[in-house]
Design an enzyme around this catalytic site. Structure first.
Site, PDB file in Angstrom:
ATOM      1  N   CYS A   2       0.857  -1.187   0.000  1.00  9.63           N
ATOM      2  CA  CYS A   2       0.000   0.000   0.000  1.00  9.63           C
ATOM      3  C   CYS A   2       0.897   1.242   0.000  1.00  9.63           C
ATOM      4  O   CYS A   2       2.100   1.153   0.014  1.00  9.63           O
ATOM      5  CB  CYS A   2      -0.864   0.026   1.250  1.00  9.63           C
ATOM      6  SG  CYS A   2      -1.858  -1.428   1.482  1.00  9.63           S
ATOM      7  N   LYS A 605       2.837  -2.521  -7.757  1.00 10.05           N
ATOM      8  CA  LYS A 605       4.204  -2.342  -8.269  1.00 10.05           C
ATOM      9  C   LYS A 605       5.230  -3.028  -7.374  1.00 10.05           C
ATOM     10  O   LYS A 605       6.192  -3.609  -7.858  1.00 10.05           O
ATOM     11  CB  LYS A 605       4.534  -0.838  -8.340  1.00 10.05           C
ATOM     12  CG  LYS A 605       5.916  -0.539  -8.938  1.00 10.05           C
ATOM     13  CD  LYS A 605       5.975  -0.928 -10.375  1.00 10.05           C
ATOM     14  CE  LYS A 605       7.352  -0.746 -10.983  1.00 10.05           C
ATOM     15  NZ  LYS A 605       7.451  -1.356 -12.312  1.00 10.05           N
TER      16      LYS A 605
HETATM   17  C1  BG6 Z   1       5.820  -7.315  -8.724  1.00 12.02           C
HETATM   18  C2  BG6 Z   1       5.705  -6.338  -9.877  1.00 12.02           C
HETATM   19  O1  BG6 Z   1       4.927  -6.953  -7.722  1.00 12.02           O
HETATM   20  O2  BG6 Z   1       7.135  -7.322  -8.205  1.00 12.02           O
HETATM   21  C3  BG6 Z   1       6.651  -6.780 -10.963  1.00 12.02           C
HETATM   22  O3  BG6 Z   1       4.364  -6.288 -10.358  1.00 12.02           O
HETATM   23  C4  BG6 Z   1       8.060  -6.858 -10.411  1.00 12.02           C
HETATM   24  O4  BG6 Z   1       6.587  -5.850 -12.051  1.00 12.02           O
HETATM   25  C5  BG6 Z   1       8.120  -7.734  -9.159  1.00 12.02           C
HETATM   26  O5  BG6 Z   1       8.923  -7.404 -11.387  1.00 12.02           O
HETATM   27  C6  BG6 Z   1       9.490  -7.599  -8.484  1.00 12.02           C
HETATM   28  O6  BG6 Z   1       9.627  -6.246  -8.076  1.00 12.02           O
HETATM   29  P1  BG6 Z   1      11.077  -5.687  -7.627  1.00 12.02           P
HETATM   30  O7  BG6 Z   1      10.807  -4.299  -7.171  1.00 12.02           O
HETATM   31  O8  BG6 Z   1      11.555  -6.581  -6.508  1.00 12.02           O
HETATM   32  O9  BG6 Z   1      11.981  -5.763  -8.816  1.00 12.02           O
END
Ligand code: BG6
Length: 610
Positions: A2, A605
């Site tokens: 969040c 994200k």
């Molecule tokens: C997910 C995202 O929640 O986390 C993906 O939707 C991302 O796009 C994945 O690749 C890993 O995120 P991070 O920040 O650890 O590279």
């Protein structure tokens, strides 16, 4: 995961406007529900509901809320369905104390019962509400808000950050215990938030908080304290150089398309950081390790798979890839003082990755090297060293430029390591690095231009397809997985990414007339891929080839209905370039299906929860 934002202003009476403006910058962290609590003339006005911040703002007039301080929360649901009552912020027992959290309470069920048994009025099934009641509990005991916030952390287990305030006090308090939190000192407002983009509309004077710290926002300034003993800490704001406009679409219909188009321009930034002074330290960490694991999630994991092929080919080094949540049960007991975990996370806040960071730090088992994009993130501060990805803020939920940046970093490190350990002679190593620095930007732009036309047309023919495969071989193993993930994430199709030689061992049975299979190829492996294409084409399957147009593929291209072409380039650039058509294919298919690729349903994200 969040996003929370808390603001205290000197002179504003329309705090809702700035709370929504800053809160909107956190949309990529959660869009199941949103709420604002604003304090005006000693009364808390709390409005919240399901939907994105713009939907709920239109419905409830969030940006018109009066007051001089308040909190916004954007939710990605974990505990408690995405409903109005589970939306945040929450009240404590009365409507005087208000607050919101980001993260996960591991003792949610037992603590919720404990509070109810103690007479607390718990209204929702959301763990964030318990953070507010914990403060309520200690405020009842101490009558002092600072102590109440500080002591409330004793009751809460897990990884979280929360912001709270009272109708009758002018401060907003916030605590960082495992989830990200940044404070900002503006001229008219002080602000605290889960992430930097929502600070920038107010100020670029930022304080990155560390775990176990709490912050008190007052109109005249920000003070930071240690939760453990309440000691004030001397934390001077630093000037953030992140471009506030990075979070604007720049004329593109979606952030995803903007970020795909930024890829040619980020190469020089990434290369600039890699050729800096710290690179020798990173290379030595890899060379000195007896085992090197590459631990990541989602697109970062797919980039890591591409990296393992570069490390093998250019440096003769085994990089052991593992998915974040898989690492502990699969490899934890193999760690020792000389092992190295390369933790790849663009956000630097993914809980599955931070769990490994803490496992290694607490157990003193080897070293950690972060590959991270977000400056000020927990991974950046707490890994033994970190490689900055240098590609600017990525706002769209599906990763594109951050995945691309990671593959460039792995290619560069592999070439440098290969030169140092003799796998490559200096001339070969320099050739790879020059190709990355000098050819890749223009080749990437060319790939975008060529694919932009082909993928738009192809997307229309896939609009009714619900199920397909995306296969890779050798270097394109990780690329095919990434292409499949993009289609899953933003088109809601089932698309399985797998190794093409494995397809005949079972999955081939799914092929019937017209069943689509995407092949991601490089000239080096097309001799093998031709066999795999033929195994499908001869059974009526539809083959889509992503890669350079090659003469020896021509007889098979006749059978394969489609070709997503990548410009002819140095072989070692192919694994980086081959992702471009897949990014654009998923983007256009998503838009054709009426989906907003930036905010795909159910996703977020960064997942700061287990
Ligand atoms: C997910 C995202 O929640 O986390 C993906 O939707 C991302 O796009 C994945 O690749 C890993 O995120 P991070 O920040 O650890 O590279």
């Amino acid at each position: 995961m969040c996003g929370i934002t808390g603001i205290v202003s000197r002179n504003r009476i329309n705090i809702g406007e700035i709370l929504v403006k800053c809160g909107r910058k956190l949309t990529y962290r959660g869009y199941d529900s949103v709420g604002v609590a604003a304090v005006h003339n000693g009364v808390v006005d709390l409005r919240k509901d399901v939907g994105t911040i713009d939907e709920v703002n239109n419905q409830l007039g969030l940006s018109k809320m009066l007051g001089d301080r308040g909190i916004t929360q954007l939710r990605w649901a974990t505990y408690g369905a995405p409903t109005k009552v589970n939306a945040q912020p929450h009240f404590g027992c009365d409507e005087v104390l208000y607050g919101a959290h980001n993260g996960n309470l591991h003792n949610y069920y037992e603590y919720r019962q404990e509070l109810i048994d103690a007479g607390h009025i718990v209204r929702s099934e959301n763990d964030g509400e318990l953070c507010v009641h914990a403060v309520d509990k200690y405020f009842e005991k101490t009558g002092d808000m600072f102590e109440a916030v500080r002591l409330s952390t004793h009751d809460l287990k897990g990884a979280f950050a929360y912001a709270v305030g009272r109708a009758d006090t002018k401060e907003v308090y916030a605590v960082k215990m495992g989830s990200s939190l940044v404070a900002g000192v503006g001229t008219d407002e002080t602000i605290v938030s889960s992430d930097l983009p929502s600070i920038l509309p107010v100020t670029n004077q930022v304080i990155y908080l560390q775990d176990g710290e709490m912050v008190v926002l007052r109109p005249e300034g920000v003070k930071v304290y240690r939760v453990e003993d309440g000691k004030e800490l001397d934390r001077t704001p630093e000037v953030s150089k992140v471009d506030a406009h990075a979070a604007e679409k720049g004329g593109f219909p979606h952030f995803m398309l903007k970020e795909i188009n930024e890829q040619p321009t980020i190469v020089q930034d990434v290369m600039g950081l890699l050729q800096g002074a710290k690179c020798d330290e990173w290379l030595r960490m890899i060379e000195d390790a007896n085992r090197v694991y590459l631990v990541a999630c989602g697109s970062s994991h797919n980039a890591g798979i591409v990296g393992t092929y570069y490390f093998n080919r250019l440096a003769g080094l085994p990089l052991i890839p593992a998915i974040g949540g898989q690492f502990e049960p699969m490899y934890a007991n193999t760690l020792d003082d000389d092992s190295l975990c390369v933790l790849v996370s663009q956000s630097g806040e993914t809980k599955d990755i931070l769990n490994i960071l803490n496992l290694i730090r607490n157990g003193n088992r080897g070293k950690t090297l972060g590959v991270v994009n977000v400056i000020g993130s927990t991974l950046m501060f707490n890994a033994d060293s970190y490689i900055p990805m240098g590609c600017g803020y990525e706002v769209s939920v599906p990763a594109t430029k951050t995945y691309y940046s990671q593959t460039v970093i792995f290619a560069y490190l592999a070439a440098k390591l290969g030169e140092r350990n003799g796998t490559l002679d200096p001339k070969e190593s320099r050739a790879v690095i020059n190709s990355l620095a000098n050819d890749l930007p223009s080749m990437t732009q060319k790939a975008i231009d060529v694919a932009g036309i082909q993928t738009k047309e192809l997307a229309r023919t896939l609009i009714d397809v619900s199920d397909l495969y995306c296969l890779g071989y050798g270097f394109t193993d990780g690329v095919a997985r990434e292409g499949a993930l993009k289609i899953k994430e933003i088109c809601y199709n089932h698309c399985e990414g797998m190794y093409s030689s494995e397809f005949k061992h079972g999955p081939l049975s799914i092929v019937t007339d017209g069943y689509p299979v995407i092949f991601v190829t490089t000239p080096e492996d097309s001799w093998m891929v031709i066999n795999h294409i033929n195994e499908i084409a001869c059974r009526g399957g539809r083959t889509i080839i992503v890669g350079e147009r090659e003469e020896k593929l021509t007889p098979y291209v006749a059978k394969s209905v489609d070709y997503l072409e990548v410009p002819k380039a140095d072989l070692l650039l192919n694994p980086i370039l081959d992702v471009i058509p897949l990014q654009l294919l998923s983007y256009f298919l998503s838009v054709d299906k009426g989906i907003n690729p930036d905010l795909p349903r159910n996703l977020s994200k960064t997942l700061t929860v287990d």
